[in-house]
Design an enzyme around this catalytic site. Structure first.
Site, PDB file in Angstrom:
ATOM      1  N   HIS A  24      43.517  41.666  46.618  1.00 50.76           N
ATOM      2  CA  HIS A  24      43.139  40.305  47.347  1.00 50.76           C
ATOM      3  C   HIS A  24      43.229  40.759  48.805  1.00 50.76           C
ATOM      4  CE1 HIS A  24      44.612  37.840  43.643  1.00 50.76           C
ATOM      5  NE2 HIS A  24      43.276  37.844  43.700  1.00 50.76           N
ATOM      6  N   LYS A  48      43.537  27.160  34.206  1.00 48.95           N
ATOM      7  CA  LYS A  48      44.394  28.199  34.149  1.00 48.95           C
ATOM      8  C   LYS A  48      45.956  27.448  34.279  1.00 48.95           C
ATOM      9  CE  LYS A  48      41.732  32.124  36.122  1.00 48.95           C
ATOM     10  NZ  LYS A  48      41.897  33.016  37.025  1.00 48.95           N
ATOM     11  N   ARG A  97      35.122  43.491  40.936  1.00 45.08           N
ATOM     12  CA  ARG A  97      35.925  44.768  40.430  1.00 45.08           C
ATOM     13  C   ARG A  97      34.912  45.516  39.328  1.00 45.08           C
ATOM     14  NH1 ARG A  97      40.989  41.490  39.001  1.00 45.08           N
ATOM     15  NH2 ARG A  97      39.081  39.960  38.876  1.00 45.08           N
ATOM     16  N   SER A 135      45.829  39.790  38.946  1.00 41.31           N
ATOM     17  CA  SER A 135      47.078  38.924  39.266  1.00 41.31           C
ATOM     18  C   SER A 135      47.884  39.021  37.797  1.00 41.31           C
ATOM     19  CB  SER A 135      46.981  37.666  39.462  1.00 41.31           C
ATOM     20  OG  SER A 135      46.418  37.607  40.975  1.00 41.31           O
TER      21      SER A 135
HETATM   22  P1  ADP Z   1      39.946  33.328  40.253  1.00 43.63           P
HETATM   23  O1  ADP Z   1      40.893  32.623  39.483  1.00 43.63           O
HETATM   24  O2  ADP Z   1      39.190  32.348  41.230  1.00 43.63           O
HETATM   25  O3  ADP Z   1      39.051  34.356  39.572  1.00 43.63           O
HETATM   26  P2  ADP Z   1      41.501  35.351  41.584  1.00 43.63           P
HETATM   27  O4  ADP Z   1      42.718  35.120  42.263  1.00 43.63           O
HETATM   28  O5  ADP Z   1      41.814  36.033  40.335  1.00 43.63           O
HETATM   29  O6  ADP Z   1      40.894  33.904  41.275  1.00 43.63           O
HETATM   30  O7  ADP Z   1      40.826  36.206  42.259  1.00 43.63           O
HETATM   31  C1  ADP Z   1      40.143  35.751  43.495  1.00 43.63           C
HETATM   32  C2  ADP Z   1      38.855  36.616  44.020  1.00 43.63           C
HETATM   33  O8  ADP Z   1      39.335  37.986  44.386  1.00 43.63           O
HETATM   34  C3  ADP Z   1      38.003  36.903  42.798  1.00 43.63           C
HETATM   35  O9  ADP Z   1      36.519  36.734  43.442  1.00 43.63           O
HETATM   36  C4  ADP Z   1      38.251  38.144  42.442  1.00 43.63           C
HETATM   37  O10 ADP Z   1      37.093  38.629  41.647  1.00 43.63           O
HETATM   38  C5  ADP Z   1      38.679  38.860  43.383  1.00 43.63           C
HETATM   39  N1  ADP Z   1      39.753  39.936  42.961  1.00 43.63           N
HETATM   40  C6  ADP Z   1      41.008  39.649  42.283  1.00 43.63           C
HETATM   41  N2  ADP Z   1      41.392  41.272  42.435  1.00 43.63           N
HETATM   42  C7  ADP Z   1      40.591  41.966  42.992  1.00 43.63           C
HETATM   43  C8  ADP Z   1      40.687  43.268  43.130  1.00 43.63           C
HETATM   44  N3  ADP Z   1      41.702  44.159  42.989  1.00 43.63           N
HETATM   45  N4  ADP Z   1      39.717  43.902  43.915  1.00 43.63           N
HETATM   46  C9  ADP Z   1      38.909  43.117  44.574  1.00 43.63           C
HETATM   47  N5  ADP Z   1      38.545  41.848  44.420  1.00 43.63           N
HETATM   48  C10 ADP Z   1      39.764  41.177  43.734  1.00 43.63           C
END
Ligand code: ADP
Length: 170
Positions: A24, A48, A97, A135
């Site tokens: 992130h 979630k 990703r 996460s």
């Molecule tokens: P959500 O529950 O909205 O998917 P996340 O916190 O899991 O939220 O992720 C927020 C955003 O960050 C999403 O667009 C996700 O694809 C992106 N993201 C999460 N991890 C990575 C990573 N390692 N590299 C690039 N983008 C990421």
């Protein structure tokens, strides 16, 4: 001479951030360079059940982004497009990703476009260093007391310890 006021380019990076990872953070650093203001918006995702409360997630993000001047952290419980209207933001930033991410993201972006055609979604490709990182992976490793120091900030590592193993986060 007429002065043309340049419109501030405001982007929102929405997500659960439960907790924020270096994946992130990579997107945040890159997106902050592209816009005048970047609002990292923590979403109260009802589908979630998060490990950290929305305020804890926002606080961890605030600590992680404290040194990036044009980044602010907020929380929202509204529809993303309504929240963006309220913030006068034109762009939603999402990270991608994998093909699986893309399919999911395309669906959300199309829905948001249908709800408000002024909202543009910009996708940023993951840094290959973090393409496997989520996460959920971080929480899984931390649950078994594995080393997450290369995946999250030191503050997040301590917060995970405190939350999962009841150790002091000092
Ligand atoms: P959500 O529950 O909205 O998917 P996340 O916190 O899991 O939220 O992720 C927020 C955003 O960050 C999403 O667009 C996700 O694809 C992106 N993201 C999460 N991890 C990575 C990573 N390692 N590299 C690039 N983008 C990421």
């Amino acid at each position: 001479m007429e002065t043309v006021e340049k419109k501030e380019r405001i982007a929102v990076y929405p997500g659960s951030f439960d907790p924020v990872t270096l994946g992130h953070m990579d997107i945040i650093h890159r997106a902050a360079k592209q816009y005048d203001r970047l609002i990292v918006a923590v979403l109260n995702n009802t589908s979630k059940s998060p490990l950290f409360t929305i305020e804890e997630r926002a606080d961890l993000l605030r600590q992680a982004t404290a040194d990036i001047p044009n980044v602010e952290v907020d929380v929202f419980r509204d529809l993303l497009v309504n929240y963006m209207d309220q913030k006068q933001a034109q762009v939603a930033v999402r990270g991608v990703r994998s093909v699986t991410d893309f399919e999911y993201e395309l669906q959300i972006a199309t829905t948001n476009r249908k709800l408000n055609e002024n909202v543009e979604t910009i996708f940023m490709m993951t840094n290959p260093l973090y393409s496997y990182l989520s996460s959920s992976v971080v929480k899984e490793i931390a649950r078994f007391d594995g080393d997450v120091s290369e995946l999250v900030t030191p503050e997040v590592r301590l917060a995970l310890k405190a939350k999962l193993h009841g150790e002091s986060s000092q």
